[in-house]
Write a protein that holds these residues in place. Sequence first.
Motif: not given
Lengths: 289, 361
Positions: A80-82, A90-93, A98-100
């Motif tokens: 909701l925030m992003l 797109s970089v942030l997303r 990554l953890p997944m």
Amino acid sequence: MAPAIIIIILALLYPLGYMVYGSFRAWDPSQNISESEFVGLKNYITLFYDPAFRESLVVTLTFAVCVVFSELVIGVGLALMLDRNIRGMSVLRTLFILPMMIAPVVVGLMWRYMYHPTVGTFNKTLKSFGLDGIDWLGQNALLSVIIADVWQWTPFIFILSLAALQSLPRSAIEAAKIDGATSWQQIIHIKLPLMMPVLIVTALLRLIDAFKVLEVILVMTEGGPGLSTEILALRISRTATEFRELGVAAAMSNYLLIILLILTVSMYAITRIQENRAARLARQIQEEY
Amino acid sequence: MPKIRLEKLTKSYGTFKVLHGINLEIEENEFTVLVGPSGCGKSTTLRMIAGLETVTSGEIYFDNNPISHLEPKDRNLAMVFQDYALYPHMDVARNISFALRLQKLPKAEIENKVKQVAETVGLTNFLSRKPGALSGGQRQRVAMARALAKDSEVFLFDEPLSNLDAKLRGQMRAELAVMRQSVKKNMIYVTHDQIEAMTLADRIVVMNDGHIQQQGTPEMLFKKPANKFVAGFLGSPPMNFMDARIVEENDVLFAEGKEFKIAIPKKKAKSLKKYKGRVIIGIRPSDLIYDPKATSDRALDLRIVVSEYVGAQSVLMCACGDSDITVELKSETPIALGETLRFAVRSEGIHLFDSKTELAL
């Protein structure tokens, strides 16, 4: 047609049948299954009254419900925030995802060292602020493995809810703005209700996964201390390998299977209900015009 | 005092300029239609008034108060969207009452309002249906009802009829025309359909390429278009244009082109005396009347290329020199393709435009 179906049935059902068959026997790994003694429902009944198994069930349930709930709240909240077009988003997303992509064993190791009572990142940080260290993998072990799982799997919910959010009808949200809804009211009255079908299915998928979790916990705590983090998968594997009770392990697996079946069937039922509703509406409109 | 005022309003997306400083004043209770081809900036203008798009520069005033910094919810307006923008998970009654429920009005009051509005738009029997179980026309009505329920001062319509089929569109257009007689509100209506603009508007604002081309009453814009774009945009079939030259013979001005030479009426000729350059002559199909006996200085000789039968009238695509000319003719008139017919030009139907600036002369 027919041969293919027979192969599929054999491939799918043979192992399953083997497990069910074994669960009715006092079966030791050194024996051939046909040599083992038939004991009927004894394994199931013993398990039913076995405090360790019950404990394991409670731990698994607590773990599954806590991780899925936390992942939903955080994942949907982040989405909701992003859900906007900001530069660098797109970089942030990608970072969030990554953890997944890390293998569960690695995640387990990583967190195990971060939780280390003396040299771990968390306690070192706490100490640098003059605070006492926390006994992460001791008395707080269940909470600690929950945190690790939430870290790894929140991105899954985040991605799916972001996709759901971005496929919502833009104009309905604009209409809500015009109608006087604040950002919060848009979320409560428009966005969340419209995302609900996706969220329900996502939550069920995660719940099914959480019930089967093994590696991360195995690496981090091996089920301990005591039985405090001994989730079902771990209990099953220990019963089979350490206690050498294959029949009991098979019965345990079948209990787990029943839980997962109920979850899966309810997931299909829910998607089915949604599809039927859509189809019924389409028919209704067609009949009228 | 104008109700709504746009002052030097501009909008850019990055370096791409969509609106180039729009000035517009809308009087109290006026039905204003913004019309133009797609991409002309009309929807952007409307969405800026709504607060759904930010203002790059300039200002929007409601009752002389600047509002461009306000959120949509603080502007007290209602809007009907092109795709209706209904809330799919709420039934019709809850769709209509959403704004009222957000305002926390008393339940009885909300129920009354919903009932009353549903009756106005003929939805009384559908209040418990979800939008998915409604036809396009009914959804359109729900969108209308939702806007009406709000009691806003300003109503915005963003191409509300363009998703409907032709028959339903005509019907809803007529209903809208009736509704606006009874509902005295400030309405701003965006459409690319010039017929909607002509039938509904008190004032039409024709836009193109992010500029206002002309504004005024439908009649004024139809009779006295300010430039070639407006002349060609309003009216159906559209106005015919031909390149011509102004020549003077025996004190009479003529517009002369390939295969025609039409006398310019005295009234118009006065202002054209000094103007001896190239011009564009524009004549609407409705100002060309089949008349074999007309004199050649008041007529065009047109060779029929295509005839489209549309009922009582046929629309003929003809050639005159290099120009394609559209005329209308009673269907029973016997004609053959390739035949040349003479059409008289009504003298008040002659429009002249500068060939460079395309402004009306």
